[in-house]
Design an enzyme around this catalytic site. Structure first.
Site, PDB file in Angstrom:
ATOM      1  N   GLY A  53       0.766  -1.242   0.000  1.00  0.00           N
ATOM      2  CA  GLY A  53       0.000   0.000   0.000  1.00  0.00           C
ATOM      3  C   GLY A  53       0.797   1.292   0.000  1.00  0.00           C
ATOM      4  N   TRP A  55       2.060   2.971  -2.541  1.00  0.00           N
ATOM      5  CA  TRP A  55       1.593   3.897  -3.596  1.00  0.00           C
ATOM      6  C   TRP A  55       0.233   4.477  -3.203  1.00  0.00           C
ATOM      7  CZ3 TRP A  55       2.895   2.820  -9.432  1.00  0.00           C
ATOM      8  CH2 TRP A  55       4.283   2.735  -9.579  1.00  0.00           C
ATOM      9  N   ASP A  85      -5.764  -5.352  -5.091  1.00  0.00           N
ATOM     10  CA  ASP A  85      -4.659  -6.321  -5.050  1.00  0.00           C
ATOM     11  C   ASP A  85      -5.225  -7.709  -4.762  1.00  0.00           C
ATOM     12  OD1 ASP A  85      -1.366  -5.866  -4.705  1.00  0.00           O
ATOM     13  OD2 ASP A  85      -2.109  -7.811  -4.032  1.00  0.00           O
ATOM     14  N   ASP A 101      -8.203 -10.123  -8.544  1.00  0.00           N
ATOM     15  CA  ASP A 101      -7.181 -10.345  -9.566  1.00  0.00           C
ATOM     16  C   ASP A 101      -7.458  -9.370 -10.720  1.00  0.00           C
ATOM     17  OD1 ASP A 101      -5.689 -11.276 -11.678  1.00  0.00           O
ATOM     18  OD2 ASP A 101      -6.177 -13.386 -11.353  1.00  0.00           O
ATOM     19  N   LYS A 166       4.453  -0.338 -14.158  1.00  0.00           N
ATOM     20  CA  LYS A 166       5.785  -0.965 -14.054  1.00  0.00           C
ATOM     21  C   LYS A 166       6.000  -1.872 -15.261  1.00  0.00           C
ATOM     22  CE  LYS A 166       6.936  -3.713 -10.463  1.00  0.00           C
ATOM     23  NZ  LYS A 166       7.439  -3.510  -9.106  1.00  0.00           N
TER      24      LYS A 166
END
Ligand code: SAM
Length: 312
Positions: A53, A55, A85, A101, A166
């Site tokens: 957590g 971010w 998450d 998911d 990312k």
């Protein structure tokens, strides 16, 4: 590795505890913001793959808490932040949590429902699979998470909005760049100072969401498949064929964060009076929980049998 030794070896881990961040990753988002000003004008944000957590904490501290301090007590126009998450995470003020998911369509639907017809200004995705060390494999699984993130983006992001994801640098980085360029007029690959040089991780900073004219979300996969192939040539700005030979796209990686600041690959000595801090918020249900329990049980078993053999 002892706590103090990690503190010495990893300056961002140490700083994260001192500043109250749950993970050192917080600095990556803060350094991306220093370069790209990603929070400007943001009132609704989605944090994909958010646990533990840090971010979400950045989003809360940058968007929610300042608005709450300056608003009337009953103001219902406070920033909306939704975090998702696979793992549960401890609460964060101003952040709605969804456990699920992101590659599952139902999770995307839950996120969309929270926005109640409105669109997000910013979507961030720091998702990472369990890394195997096989780079091609890791890059592939990572790209599936980005694809899931992009699918959610096409449903919830407003035109002009931003997406930060990312990525793992690898042989398909130029293809990914071209795929993202289909949807965003500006795409930059950034390497924050807090991300180790030794890591293949980097971040795609995608600005000004502008899907192709007539884009239908159902066509996303078909559209992405065409990128980089000669038949997709006419659809793209950045692609001129196979992305190979003279047509190859070379992508600059932009370093961000104060370049004279802390180097994540260096060790920094600790002062003599240094006291190591506990993590700010340990994960509440980590995927390795069962492994820890089994390890504890087996070392307990060994101790018991040692006791018996000493007694015997
Ligand atoms: N940004 C986070 C922070 O600052 O605390 C760290 C994220 S951590 C590097 C990667 C996260 O991706 C893990 O918590 C993992 O559970 C999550 N993740 C991986 N695959 C996922 C999936 N398919 N759906 C949702 N979350 C996923």
């Amino acid at each position: 590795m002892g706590k103090a030794s990690r503190d010495k070896r990893d300056i961002y881990y140490r700083k994260a505890k001192e500043e109250g961040w749950r993970a050192r990753s917080a600095f990556k988002l803060l350094q991306i913001d220093e370069e790209f000003n990603i929070f400007e004008g943001v009132n609704r944000a989605v944090d994909l793959c958010a646990a533990p957590g840090s971010w979400s904490q950045v989003l809360s501290r940058k968007l929610y808490l300042p608005a709450k301090m300056s608003s009337e007590p009953k103001d219902d126009n406070l920033p909306l932040i939704v975090a998702i998450d696979l793992q549960p995470m401890a609460p964060i003020e101003g952040v709605i949590q969804v456990q699920g998911d992101i590659t599952n369509a139902r999770t995307a639907e839950v996120v969309i429902r929270h926005f109640d017809g409105c669109k997000a200004d910013l979507v961030v995705c720091d998702g990472a699979p369990d890394v195997t060390g096989l780079h091609d494999m890791d890059e592939f699984v990572q790209s599936q998470l980005i694809l899931a993130g992009l699918t959610i983006v096409t449903h919830v992001l407003r035109e002009g909005g931003k997406f930060i994801a990312k990525i793992f640098r690898g042989k398909d980085t130029s293809l990914l760049y071209c795929q993202l360029k289909l949807f965003f007029s500006v795409v930059t690959f950034a390497k924050p100072k807090s991300s180790r040089n030794s890591s293949i991780e980097a971040f795609a900073v995608c600005e000004n969401y502008s899907p192709p004219e007539g884009f239908n979300q159902k066509d996303l996969h078909r559209l992405l498949e065409k990128v980089g192939s000669p038949s997709g040539q006419e659809d793209l700005d950045c692609s001129s064929g196979w992305l190979e030979g003279p047509n190859k796209v070379y992508i600059p990686f932009l370093a961000c964060g104060d370049l004279s600041g802390y180097d994540s690959d260096r060790s920094y000595p600790l002062s003599g009076t240094y006291q190591s801090l506990d993590p700010v918020q340990p994960p509440i249900a980590p995927p390795y929980k069962r492994a820890l329990e089994m390890k504890k049980a087996s070392s307990h078993g060994i101790r018991e049998s040692e006791k018996l053999s000493l007694e015997g």
